[in-house]
Design an enzyme around this catalytic site. Structure first.
Site, PDB file in Angstrom:
ATOM      1  N   HIS A 187      -7.521   9.771   4.408  1.00 33.93           N
ATOM      2  CA  HIS A 187      -7.026   8.742   5.335  1.00 33.93           C
ATOM      3  C   HIS A 187      -7.217   9.201   6.772  1.00 33.93           C
ATOM      4  CE1 HIS A 187      -4.403   7.860   1.699  1.00 33.93           C
ATOM      5  NE2 HIS A 187      -4.966   6.691   1.929  1.00 33.93           N
TER       6      HIS A 187
ATOM      7  N   ASN B 209     -10.081   0.513   0.502  1.00 33.39           N
ATOM      8  CA  ASN B 209      -9.030   0.398   1.517  1.00 33.39           C
ATOM      9  C   ASN B 209      -9.552   0.764   2.902  1.00 33.39           C
ATOM     10  OD1 ASN B 209      -7.455  -0.014  -0.715  1.00 33.39           O
ATOM     11  ND2 ASN B 209      -5.929   1.534  -0.200  1.00 33.39           N
TER      12      ASN B 209
ATOM     13  N   ASP C 208       0.853  -1.189   0.000  1.00 27.54           N
ATOM     14  CA  ASP C 208       0.000   0.000   0.000  1.00 27.54           C
ATOM     15  C   ASP C 208       0.897   1.250   0.000  1.00 27.54           C
ATOM     16  OD1 ASP C 208      -2.364   1.490   0.283  1.00 27.54           O
ATOM     17  OD2 ASP C 208      -2.291   1.406   2.480  1.00 27.54           O
ATOM     18  N   HIS C 209       0.642   2.183  -0.888  1.00 31.61           N
ATOM     19  CA  HIS C 209       1.379   3.451  -0.959  1.00 31.61           C
ATOM     20  C   HIS C 209       2.895   3.316  -0.990  1.00 31.61           C
ATOM     21  CE1 HIS C 209      -2.018   6.178  -0.626  1.00 31.61           C
ATOM     22  NE2 HIS C 209      -2.521   5.379   0.296  1.00 31.61           N
TER      23      HIS C 209
HETATM   24  P1  13P Z   1      -8.426   4.591   6.323  1.00 29.97           P
HETATM   25  O1  13P Z   1      -7.375   4.531   7.385  1.00 29.97           O
HETATM   26  O2  13P Z   1      -9.131   5.889   6.303  1.00 29.97           O
HETATM   27  O3  13P Z   1      -9.343   3.426   6.392  1.00 29.97           O
HETATM   28  O4  13P Z   1      -7.668   4.506   4.911  1.00 29.97           O
HETATM   29  C1  13P Z   1      -6.955   3.354   4.585  1.00 29.97           C
HETATM   30  C2  13P Z   1      -6.254   3.498   3.290  1.00 29.97           C
HETATM   31  O5  13P Z   1      -6.713   4.151   2.372  1.00 29.97           O
HETATM   32  C3  13P Z   1      -4.975   2.798   3.113  1.00 29.97           C
HETATM   33  O6  13P Z   1      -4.350   3.109   1.921  1.00 29.97           O
END
Ligand code: 13P
Length: 283
Positions: free
Chosen positions: A179, A229, A81-82
């Site tokens: 997020h 996500n 992720d990211h």
């Molecule tokens: P949240 O923490 O808002 O659920 O977002 C998670 C996210 O987008 C991880 O990439």
């Protein structure tokens, strides 16, 4: 079984549902996600942020994820992720992740296209799927913070150019979510989701989905979101359960006893999400 992100998300794109992508940092979280997926017969994405990899170590996360996927009777993706850095993405590919995100959203359009293409050239050669981000999603995800002022919605024309030039497998779009914990109720730009879906005709990803009302999630899925996500909602379920257990059992020192209600609480939240996203019964 371990599958690629493209395999799962193409099915979701064709049939009009979304797959949950849940952030993992340790064994209990992985187990909670897999148990929820098996109980609801749902495909699922285990994802680790760079912060999660720093905490547990890339080998631990990769091996936990791959073991869980191998033993699961539903399709499982192990996803970065990211990923913001080329070397980090390569490390995950080398350790057997079946999907990676390259987040080049801090660059201008040309720069974002360039780094995404560079990652895709390698990833696709070894059968790994790639997610990219266009526009800037606000809030804080582990070490990455985008202020409200810097958050920018995805431009549909740019999205078209981006996917045509990069051949990316899925695209994270900025449409009003952020997020972390919301101060007020998030307002999603549904028209933008619809237009981007029509113009790109590919799997779209919604980040920052914790705290978004169920009705808004359902609408976003009906308009073309295929990966959702979730991190903050699981953190809250985990932390609240641990706090309550410790309060009620101040003398208990057994980590297994302390973490059991946290795992159960996360599993319950994940089951709800899988039903809401429409992935339940799709494995
Ligand atoms: P949240 O923490 O808002 O659920 O977002 C998670 C996210 O987008 C991880 O990439």
């Amino acid at each position: 079984m371990l599958v690629t992100g493209a395999e799962l998300l193409q099915d979701a794109h064709k049939k009009g549902y979304a797959v949950g992508a849940f952030n993992v940092n340790n064994m209990e979280i992985v187990q909670a996600i897999i148990e929820a997926a098996e109980e609801t017969n749902s495909p699922v994405i285990l994802q680790a942020s760079q912060g999660g990899l720093k905490y547990a170590g890339v080998e631990y996360i990769a091996e936990l994820g791959k073991l869980a996927a191998r033993n699961a009777n539903v399709p499982v993706v192990v996803h970065l992720d990211h990923g913001t850095d080329f070397d980090q993405v390569m490390l995950c590919i080398r350790h057997g992740f079946s999907s990676v995100m390259i987040d080049g959203s801090r660059f201008d359009l040309e720069g974002n296209i360039a780094i995404t293409k560079k990652v895709i050239e390698v990833a696709h050669a070894v059968g790994v799927s790639v997610e990219a981000e266009l526009g800037k999603i606000g809030g804080t995800e582990d070490h990455i913070t985008v202020s409200e002022r810097d958050a920018t919605f995805t431009d549909p024309e740019e999205a078209k150019r981006f996917v045509d030039e990069t051949n990316v497998d899925s695209l994270a779009i900025a449409v009003g979510t952020a997020h972390g914990v919301y101060k007020g109720e998030p307002k999603l730009d549904f028209d933008r989701i619809k237009v981007i879906k029509e113009i790109t005709d590919m799997p779209l990803v919604l980040h920052g989905s914790s705290g978004v009302p169920d009705e808004a999630i359902k609408k976003a899925v009906s308009l073309g979101i295929n990966k959702i996500n979730i991190d903050t909602d699981l953190r809250m379920a985990f932390a609240n359960a641990v706090k309550q257990f410790v309060k009620e059992n101040p003398d208990n020192i057994d980590p297994r006893k302390i973490l059991a209600p946290a795992k159960a609480a996360m599993k319950e939240r994940i089951v709800e999400k899988m039903k809401l996203f429409g992935s339940a019964g799709r494995a």
